[in-house]
Design a protein around this motif. Sequence first.
Motif, PDB file in Angstrom:
ATOM      1  N   VAL A 110       0.955  -1.361   0.101  1.00 24.98           N
ATOM      2  CA  VAL A 110       0.130  -0.285   0.382  1.00 24.98           C
ATOM      3  C   VAL A 110       0.801   1.257   0.097  1.00 24.98           C
ATOM      4  O   VAL A 110       1.776   1.522   0.806  1.00 24.98           O
ATOM      5  N   ILE A 111       0.700   1.804  -0.663  1.00 24.37           N
ATOM      6  CA  ILE A 111       0.957   3.224  -1.354  1.00 24.37           C
ATOM      7  C   ILE A 111       0.341   4.066  -0.340  1.00 24.37           C
ATOM      8  O   ILE A 111      -0.335   4.323  -0.322  1.00 24.37           O
ATOM      9  N   SER A 112       0.504   5.358   0.636  1.00 24.47           N
ATOM     10  CA  SER A 112      -0.270   6.953   1.091  1.00 24.47           C
ATOM     11  C   SER A 112       1.027   7.491   1.361  1.00 24.47           C
ATOM     12  O   SER A 112       2.353   7.799   0.869  1.00 24.47           O
ATOM     13  N   LEU A 113      -0.002   8.399   1.654  1.00 22.27           N
ATOM     14  CA  LEU A 113       0.685  10.642   1.142  1.00 22.27           C
ATOM     15  C   LEU A 113       1.501  10.683   3.436  1.00 22.27           C
ATOM     16  O   LEU A 113       0.545  10.240   3.523  1.00 22.27           O
ATOM     17  N   SER A 114       2.195  11.219   3.138  1.00 23.44           N
ATOM     18  CA  SER A 114       2.920  11.731   4.009  1.00 23.44           C
ATOM     19  C   SER A 114       1.666  12.635   5.111  1.00 23.44           C
ATOM     20  O   SER A 114       1.165  13.049   4.098  1.00 23.44           O
TER      21      SER A 114
END
Length: 420
Positions: A110-114
Amino acid sequence: MSANIEFTKGSGIRLYTSHDEEYIDAVSGTFNLALGYSHPEVVEVLQKQVKDLIHVSSSFTGDLAADVLNSILEHAPQGITDGWMRDIIGSTANEGAVKIANKFNGKNEVISLSLSHHGQTLFATNISGNAFRRKSFSNTMQSQHAVVPAPYCYRCPFSAKYPNCGYLCAEAVYDYVEYGSSDHVSCMIMEPILGNGGNIVPPAGYFERIKQICEELDIVLISDEVQTGIGRTGYMFASEHFDMEPDIITLAKGLGGIGIPTAAILYKPEFAVLEKWEHSYTSGGNLLSLGAAKKTMEIVSREGFLQNVRDNGIVLGNLLNGLKEKFGHFIGDVRGMGYMWGLEIVDKDGAPDVKLTNRIIDNALTDHKLILRGSRYGFGNVVKVRPALTATVDDIEEICGRLDKIFSQVKTVTHASYSL
């Protein structure tokens, strides 16, 4: 925020103590009171439901859940035609969205944002971009997860300037997939406006680039609209306003209208892959939640309702920007849309001033009976202003008038640091 205040009733954006002291809630509870306190139409529905039948297994609520889901899907972005109503909170809705993506493509990263916030269960905390939430639980979190920079133009991590930045924050997705992943990236989850992270509004063109990247790399795009959905930005779905074109959308908070926990996962038809037993909760899709959601959708869908939020949101933005002009030595930025705004509080060097931010919020409550919230659960430097969608222009002016008085109390002390 003081825990010594006991509220006994509420109406609209106002709360009252047992001594009839009146407070203004400028942040809709925890942004979950789309229709404010005790909206009479929702209360009437709930009173009748409580009298008739409070709970029955979700095995027997399928038709009602489908009816409510359809009332939401009528307003969903193009291509979003199916959904799931077995959640009551945003955390599990986001977990469900990731489950769907993982089952759909057989991958698990999974990729998410800071600075992102996707919930407070162990899994939702792990895929969020706020590290302070994970510090005490690092030994219990094992899922594959990566964080890429948020589109935070005011504090660009690349020291670039929009629009000549080349969307470096978006291009960072390539770097992770190429160099940091195990070639099993399933999905990317992101908020259209980063709520808890500081009310960060992405620049024009950002989501278009993100969508291109996700399509090129075969990544499922999940839009976390737990905070932005159901009219908060003046549009039913912020993802549609920003041309985000997600594959999956999650909803909660405002969907319950007056604070009733309810949530939904919406998706394109090809993502209808879950079996009932793979993502279901005891109270998911309960009668009270479904009743509140159905009435909330009816109210928010009425002609002129969202247009009013957009129009009044412009008034709110103008007033907040007026405060920035007046108090620019500690208000560094004002950003938002609709009824979702944030004021970034800074020190003499323009750095985040968390201490002053929290003092402003505390002073607002104790001296001005105004309820505000800060970013990152008190670790951030953004004061959030998000009244109920039913707030009038008079309400907005009252909120900003009290903010003016609060900011006027901020005095310059030695070395241009600030106190209240």
